[in-house]
Scaffold this motif. Structure first.
Motif, PDB file in Angstrom:
ATOM      1  N   SER A   6     -24.198  11.005   6.721  1.00 26.54           N
ATOM      2  CA  SER A   6     -23.600  11.898   5.729  1.00 26.54           C
ATOM      3  C   SER A   6     -23.605  13.331   6.255  1.00 26.54           C
ATOM      4  N   ALA A   7     -22.542  14.034   5.909  1.00 26.34           N
ATOM      5  CA  ALA A   7     -22.433  15.460   6.190  1.00 26.34           C
ATOM      6  C   ALA A   7     -22.082  16.142   4.871  1.00 26.34           C
ATOM      7  N   LYS A   8     -22.879  17.132   4.478  1.00 25.02           N
ATOM      8  CA  LYS A   8     -22.674  17.820   3.211  1.00 25.02           C
ATOM      9  C   LYS A   8     -22.443  19.303   3.460  1.00 25.02           C
ATOM     10  N   SER A   9     -21.207  19.730   3.284  1.00 24.15           N
ATOM     11  CA  SER A   9     -20.827  21.146   3.433  1.00 24.15           C
ATOM     12  C   SER A   9     -21.332  21.717   4.758  1.00 24.15           C
ATOM     13  N   VAL A  10     -21.092  20.984   5.835  1.00 26.02           N
ATOM     14  CA  VAL A  10     -21.623  21.368   7.148  1.00 26.02           C
ATOM     15  C   VAL A  10     -20.725  22.406   7.814  1.00 26.02           C
ATOM     16  N   SER A  11     -21.353  23.453   8.321  1.00 24.55           N
ATOM     17  CA  SER A  11     -20.655  24.486   9.098  1.00 24.55           C
ATOM     18  C   SER A  11     -21.435  24.768  10.366  1.00 24.55           C
ATOM     19  N   LYS A  12     -20.702  25.143  11.415  1.00 24.30           N
ATOM     20  CA  LYS A  12     -21.328  25.574  12.661  1.00 24.30           C
ATOM     21  C   LYS A  12     -20.552  26.759  13.201  1.00 24.30           C
ATOM     22  N   THR A  13     -21.260  27.877  13.376  1.00 23.16           N
ATOM     23  CA  THR A  13     -20.645  29.114  13.852  1.00 23.16           C
ATOM     24  C   THR A  13     -21.315  29.546  15.143  1.00 23.16           C
ATOM     25  N   PHE A  14     -20.521  29.868  16.143  1.00 26.20           N
ATOM     26  CA  PHE A  14     -21.019  30.387  17.412  1.00 26.20           C
ATOM     27  C   PHE A  14     -20.661  31.860  17.529  1.00 26.20           C
ATOM     28  N   SER A  15     -21.432  32.573  18.335  1.00 27.68           N
ATOM     29  CA  SER A  15     -21.108  33.971  18.646  1.00 27.68           C
ATOM     30  C   SER A  15     -20.423  34.025  19.997  1.00 27.68           C
ATOM     31  N   GLN A  16     -19.274  34.662  20.033  1.00 30.64           N
ATOM     32  CA  GLN A  16     -18.506  34.771  21.276  1.00 30.64           C
ATOM     33  C   GLN A  16     -18.411  36.231  21.691  1.00 30.64           C
ATOM     34  N   ARG A  17     -18.711  36.496  22.946  1.00 36.52           N
ATOM     35  CA  ARG A  17     -18.620  37.870  23.439  1.00 36.52           C
ATOM     36  C   ARG A  17     -17.172  38.333  23.502  1.00 36.52           C
ATOM     37  N   VAL A  18     -16.961  39.596  23.131  1.00 39.92           N
ATOM     38  CA  VAL A  18     -15.631  40.197  23.217  1.00 39.92           C
ATOM     39  C   VAL A  18     -15.621  41.125  24.424  1.00 39.92           C
ATOM     40  N   PRO A  19     -14.880  40.779  25.484  1.00 41.64           N
ATOM     41  CA  PRO A  19     -14.900  41.609  26.702  1.00 41.64           C
ATOM     42  C   PRO A  19     -14.317  42.995  26.450  1.00 41.64           C
ATOM     43  N   GLN A  20     -14.960  43.992  27.042  1.00 40.47           N
ATOM     44  CA  GLN A  20     -14.494  45.375  26.942  1.00 40.47           C
ATOM     45  C   GLN A  20     -13.916  45.798  28.296  1.00 40.47           C
ATOM     46  N   PRO A  21     -12.815  46.537  28.299  1.00 37.15           N
ATOM     47  CA  PRO A  21     -12.157  46.892  29.562  1.00 37.15           C
ATOM     48  C   PRO A  21     -12.898  47.984  30.339  1.00 37.15           C
ATOM     49  N   GLY A  22     -12.677  48.003  31.651  1.00 37.32           N
ATOM     50  CA  GLY A  22     -13.173  49.084  32.497  1.00 37.32           C
ATOM     51  C   GLY A  22     -14.648  48.960  32.840  1.00 37.32           C
ATOM     52  N   LEU A  23     -15.115  49.908  33.689  1.00 41.03           N
ATOM     53  CA  LEU A  23     -16.501  49.922  34.142  1.00 41.03           C
ATOM     54  C   LEU A  23     -17.459  50.187  32.994  1.00 41.03           C
TER      55      LEU A  23
END
Length: 327
Positions: A6-23
């Motif tokens: 059984s799965a009851k209101s199951v959620s899975k959230t990952f954090s993804q890095r947002v690349p920033q431009p330049g040095l």
């Protein structure tokens, strides 16, 4: 039917890095990375009974593998509750592992440099299968999956189809109550796929093993799984029999008529003429519940009818219809 998953209101959230431009952005990414949430699974609920064979279907990135990993205890849900055989998989991983079998199509559990027979023996020791049960199970699985011709060969010398058949056999060696299969036929040729499909259908039917199958090969679903769970973008779209899926998403039947000669103008009330040439005409039928007999009573044509062929929409056509309607 006893519910074992059984799965009851199951959620899975990952954090993804947002690349920033330049040095400066690269330095910022290293020191204080900017992240955004990625919702792989969102509020999904379902139950699966003992002995069911269920297809878990969706496009790439729909959250199929993520759900399988939560059910097998590899990942912990961000929210909601998962139960397998009365346990929370991530908290009781060892006990859970003893009663499930898992096959990931792109990962192997076999020992690469050892003969296949040795992988089976190691599996027996890991799962503490008795000698008697192991001999019986091994003999049956080797015969059903046609492994005898290469069982003494090192795994690295096996073809992809041979390895996959061996993976599935090994996953069942300890007689699990549930078999999780994530893309088990990916990359296999037609012959190997046929062997795997027939074996899984037989295992479900004769052993009563519960099967949860994720796949992109829709023929796997049609031949093995009477029930289908369909997800997209982490959300549940459909849960029910394949025939009901066709109705829900509106794929229509096609009718092919073959006449004794050129039929001239052909009309069929409640059907759309798709085309045809010579003595053949093809129609797209409306979803109005009328029987084929009623439809044929409204047929008008100059030539006599020789043959009638009714084509139910395949699952691939059903899903394509859904996504086209969605835009």
């Amino acid at each position: 039917m006893l519910s074992i998953i059984s799965a009851k209101s199951v959620s899975k959230t990952f954090s993804q890095r947002v690349p920033q431009p330049g040095l400066v952005g690269a330095l910022s990414n290293f020191i204080a990375p900017v992240t955004k949430p990625v919702h792989a699974v969102e509020q999904i609920s379902f139950t699966i009974g003992a002995g069911e064979a269920v297809g878990y279907l969706g496009p790439n990135g729909a959250g199929k593998s993520t759900m399988i990993k939560m059910l097998t205890g590899i990942l912990m849900p961000t929210s909601g509750e998962v139960s397998v055989l009365g346990r929370r998989p991530v908290e009781d991983r060892i006990a859970n592992a003893r009663e499930i079998g898992v096959v990931f199509g792109q990962r192997t559990q076999l020992w690469w440099d050892l003969p296949l027979a040795e992988s089976f023996e190691l599996h027996r020791r890991i799962y503490r299968v008795s000698d008697v049960a192991f001999r019986i199970n091994r003999a049956e699985l080797v015969e059903m999956m046609q492994l005898s011709s290469f069982i003494e060969r090192p795994v690295r010398q096996l073809s992809l189809g041979q390895r996959m058949r061996a993976e599935i056999a090994m996953a069942l060696m300890h007689e699990p109550k549930i078999l999780f299969l994530d893309e088990p036929t990916i990359g296999l040729d037609v012959v190997a796929k046929d062997v795997v499909r027939k074996f899984l259908a037989r295992t479900n039917r004769e052993r009563g093993t519960t099967i949860i199958l994720t796949t992109h090969d829709l023929q796997d679903i049609e031949e093995i799984c009477p029930r289908l769970i369909m997800v997209d973008e982490g959300r549940l779209l459909f849960d029910g029999p394949l025939a009901e899926l066709r109705v829900t998403f509106g794929a229509r039947r096609r009718l092919t008529l073959e006449f004794d000669g050129e039929p001239g103008a052909v009309s069929l009330a409640g059907a759309e003429l798709l085309g045809g040439e010579g003595a053949v005409r093809e129609f797209l039928l409306a979803d109005d519940g009328r029987s084929l007999i009623d439809l044929m009573g409204a047929l008008t044509a100059r030539a006599a009818l020789r043959d009638v062929r009714l084509h139910e929409p395949g699952i691939e056509e059903v899903i394509r219809t859904h996504y086209q309607a969605r835009g």
